[in-house]
Design an enzyme around this catalytic site. Structure first.
Site, PDB file in Angstrom:
ATOM      1  N   ASP A 128       0.674  -1.098   0.049  1.00  0.00           N
ATOM      2  CA  ASP A 128       0.151  -0.286  -0.142  1.00  0.00           C
ATOM      3  C   ASP A 128       1.091   1.058  -0.048  1.00  0.00           C
ATOM      4  O   ASP A 128       1.446   1.559   1.112  1.00  0.00           O
ATOM      5  CB  ASP A 128      -0.767   0.063   1.388  1.00  0.00           C
ATOM      6  CG  ASP A 128      -2.045  -0.683   1.034  1.00  0.00           C
ATOM      7  OD1 ASP A 128      -1.880  -1.957   0.309  1.00  0.00           O
ATOM      8  OD2 ASP A 128      -3.085  -0.844   1.830  1.00  0.00           O
ATOM      9  N   LYS A 186      -7.046   3.732  -2.875  1.00  0.00           N
ATOM     10  CA  LYS A 186      -7.199   3.541  -1.562  1.00  0.00           C
ATOM     11  C   LYS A 186      -7.632   5.122  -0.803  1.00  0.00           C
ATOM     12  O   LYS A 186      -6.868   6.023  -1.418  1.00  0.00           O
ATOM     13  CB  LYS A 186      -6.218   2.875  -0.884  1.00  0.00           C
ATOM     14  CG  LYS A 186      -6.533   2.722   0.809  1.00  0.00           C
ATOM     15  CD  LYS A 186      -5.116   2.131   1.435  1.00  0.00           C
ATOM     16  CE  LYS A 186      -5.089   2.204   3.140  1.00  0.00           C
ATOM     17  NZ  LYS A 186      -3.876   1.555   3.562  1.00  0.00           N
ATOM     18  N   LYS A 215     -10.267   0.380  -1.965  1.00  0.00           N
ATOM     19  CA  LYS A 215      -9.938   0.159  -0.501  1.00  0.00           C
ATOM     20  C   LYS A 215     -10.339   1.296  -0.058  1.00  0.00           C
ATOM     21  O   LYS A 215     -10.089   2.529  -0.069  1.00  0.00           O
ATOM     22  CB  LYS A 215      -8.578  -0.220  -0.298  1.00  0.00           C
ATOM     23  CG  LYS A 215      -8.372  -0.722   1.169  1.00  0.00           C
ATOM     24  CD  LYS A 215      -6.721  -1.091   1.224  1.00  0.00           C
ATOM     25  CE  LYS A 215      -6.695  -1.369   2.796  1.00  0.00           C
ATOM     26  NZ  LYS A 215      -5.297  -1.765   3.104  1.00  0.00           N
TER      27      LYS A 215
END
Length: 225
Positions: free
Chosen positions: A94, A156, A185
């Protein structure tokens, strides 16, 4: 549509990223992960190898944040961080987008930064954090489209450390921007089952939460993402 708590277990990335976390904290966190059946955890780079040691026998993935939590590191630094994390057992990445470059409209820089980390990840699932609380609605859409073009797997919403977080409106906006076949996400501020259910219904297919246990058990928690 009601989201079953059992199904949430499979899409929640259980996280422990606070800067003061001790090795004892990580051990307890991993024991909870095993007990509740979460499939992926995220810990800071320093603890990747330890978490991997504890969780790999249980087929639980260890993920790592890259360029955390400001995104302003150079591309080479992010690439090096990614490669080291992978050597230590990280199986998901991430990364935080270069917010300064995005704000400066240096979109080629933003895309290159992401693409190089994607390349370094060698096929691992790579999610890119846009820090929605620091962006305008137009910037959120622009960032999401750049992420798709750069070859990552997910956009995200947030780290949870720089204000803002996952909102139903932003998840819907990101889902619309990236289409049905790209990952979204949601992370930051998801504390309860009801929060998670609303976020999934809005279009998220992964959730990042330090409150994962509270979410699936119906309890409450004061943990910070």
């Amino acid at each position: 549509m009601q989201v079953k708590k059992h199904d949430l277990i499979h899409i929640i990335d259980y996280t422990l990223l606070k800067p003061t976390v001790s090795k004892t904290d990580i051990k307890g966190f991993c024991q909870e992960t095993i007990e509740y059946g979460f499939k992926t955890v995220f810990v800071n780079p320093y603890y990747v190898s330890y978490a991997y040691e504890l969780l790999s026998p249980h087929n639980i993935k260890v993920g790592v944040p890259i360029g955390f939590s400001l995104g302003g590191a150079t591309t080479q630094t992010k690439v090096t961080e990614t490669k080291e994390a992978m050597k230590n057992g990280a199986e998901e990445i991430d990364m935080l987008i270069n917010l300064g470059a995005l704000k400066s409209h240096e979109f080629d820089v933003v895309k290159y930064d992401i693409a190089e980390v994607v390349k370094a990840s060698e096929g691992l699932t790579t999610k890119v954090i846009i820090e929605n609380g620091l962006l305008t609605d137009e910037e959120k859409v622009t960032a999401a489209k750049l992420i798709v073009e750069s070859g990552a797997d997910f956009v995200k919403t947030a780290t949870g450390f720089n204000g803002g977080g996952a909102t139903v409106e932003d998840v819907k906006r990101l889902r619309s921007a990236v289409g049905d076949d790209f990952g979204v996400k949601a992370a930051g501020g998801i504390r309860t089952y009801e929060d998670a259910e609303a976020i999934v219904e809005a279009g998220a297919d992964r959730i990042g939460a330090s409150d994962a246990v509270a979410i699936v058990s119906g309890g409450t928690s004061n943990a910070a993402y």
